[in-house]
Design an enzyme around this catalytic site. Sequence first.
Site, PDB file in Angstrom:
ATOM      1  CD  GLU A  35      69.739  38.832  60.478  1.00  0.00           C
ATOM      2  OE1 GLU A  35      70.092  37.648  60.311  1.00  0.00           O
ATOM      3  OE2 GLU A  35      70.080  39.742  59.697  1.00  0.00           O
ATOM      4  CG  HIS A  37      61.373  36.857  56.951  1.00  0.00           C
ATOM      5  ND1 HIS A  37      61.162  38.153  57.344  1.00  0.00           N
ATOM      6  CD2 HIS A  37      60.147  36.284  56.902  1.00  0.00           C
ATOM      7  CE1 HIS A  37      59.876  38.371  57.531  1.00  0.00           C
ATOM      8  NE2 HIS A  37      59.228  37.250  57.272  1.00  0.00           N
ATOM      9  CD  GLN A  61      48.387  36.658  55.821  1.00  0.00           C
ATOM     10  OE1 GLN A  61      48.619  35.907  54.877  1.00  0.00           O
ATOM     11  NE2 GLN A  61      49.162  36.678  56.893  1.00  0.00           N
ATOM     12  CE  LYS A 149      57.070  36.804  64.791  1.00  0.00           C
ATOM     13  NZ  LYS A 149      55.599  37.051  64.662  1.00  0.00           N
ATOM     14  CD  GLN A 153      51.570  31.670  59.291  1.00  0.00           C
ATOM     15  OE1 GLN A 153      50.808  32.604  59.032  1.00  0.00           O
ATOM     16  NE2 GLN A 153      52.877  31.770  59.118  1.00  0.00           N
ATOM     17  CB  SER A 186      57.462  42.324  59.294  1.00  0.00           C
ATOM     18  OG  SER A 186      58.100  41.231  58.689  1.00  0.00           O
TER      19      SER A 186
HETATM   20  O1  PAF Z   1      53.761  34.263  58.124  1.00  0.00           O
HETATM   21  C1  PAF Z   1      53.557  35.028  57.151  1.00  0.00           C
HETATM   22  O2  PAF Z   1      54.339  35.929  56.833  1.00  0.00           O
HETATM   23  C2  PAF Z   1      52.278  34.866  56.343  1.00  0.00           C
HETATM   24  O3  PAF Z   1      51.200  34.520  57.149  1.00  0.00           O
HETATM   25  C3  PAF Z   1      52.414  33.878  55.177  1.00  0.00           C
HETATM   26  C4  PAF Z   1      52.677  32.475  55.674  1.00  0.00           C
HETATM   27  C5  PAF Z   1      53.560  34.328  54.270  1.00  0.00           C
HETATM   28  C6  PAF Z   1      51.131  33.859  54.348  1.00  0.00           C
HETATM   29  O4  PAF Z   1      50.845  35.101  53.814  1.00  0.00           O
END
Ligand code: PAF
Length: 279
Positions: A35, A37, A61, A149, A153, A186
């Site tokens: 939800e 996303h 990452q 959240k 980032q 997730s």
């Molecule tokens: O937030 C995320 O899911 C990831 O860090 C992103 C921004 C898609 C980069 O891989």
Amino acid sequence: MKIITSPKEMKDFAHSAKAEGRKIALVPTMGALHEGHFSLIDRAKELADIVVVSIFVNPTQFGPNEDFDKYPRQLEEDLKGCADHGADAVFTPSTSDIYLPDASTFVVEEEISQHLCGKSRPKHFRGVTTVVSILFNIVQPDVAVFGDKDAQQVAIIKRMVRDLFMDVEIVSAPIVRDENGLAISSRNKYLDKLERIGAARIHEALLAGKKLVDGGSLNIDRVKALVINSVTNAKTRVIYVEVVDRETSLPVNEIVPGKSRISVAVWFGQTRLIDNIEI
Ligand code: PAF
């Protein structure tokens, strides 16, 4: 809805859309859509003519002992969710499409990424800024939408876009929570039913911290101690609790009501969870 796997095809799609004067919004994701996303896709639809969702589990990452291999992958379900929410295209490249075997170029933000999650995940944000730059170059969005959240980032991506004069607007959308208050992520898939209910204490701890500030206490140590005490139990291990500037996510020495945020990361059993609240 178009499903595109090759960067070249994605670029061609973006060029044609732009040639027709259409505005493109990108929602970058690693799949396992939920939800949270979908709220980003809905927001993107308000902001642009064409919405592209990227689905790519980005290896750079993840640290060596992190959950790259077990990260949930459910492409069919994700494609259905994107279509249901009116995405125009899903870009789902393979790792070798994005990273050539001898790729040696990375994008690094060097200030904000030193703090909070950057301390315990040293190369995490380097991977994020690198892949987001690559996605921006391929999809050429006018606007990109990220979730609050991951407030740190968002701050890092905004700084990167500013510093590198990238032509894309960064928009963030509010955290979506389940019925118990747990921020939807997730990684919640790693939690069983009881753990999910227990993990709601992270949000409760943040609310307790906010209540203290709303009641007039601007003492950072008191606020942090309350959040740490409220979040801690046999299942949790606090990674950090910090009061940060709302815009930059940099730790502050003074709480400025209306301009600060409490950010937390905890291990809940084997699962690393993050959350935050504006104060
Ligand atoms: O937030 C995320 O899911 C990831 O860090 C992103 C921004 C898609 C980069 O891989």
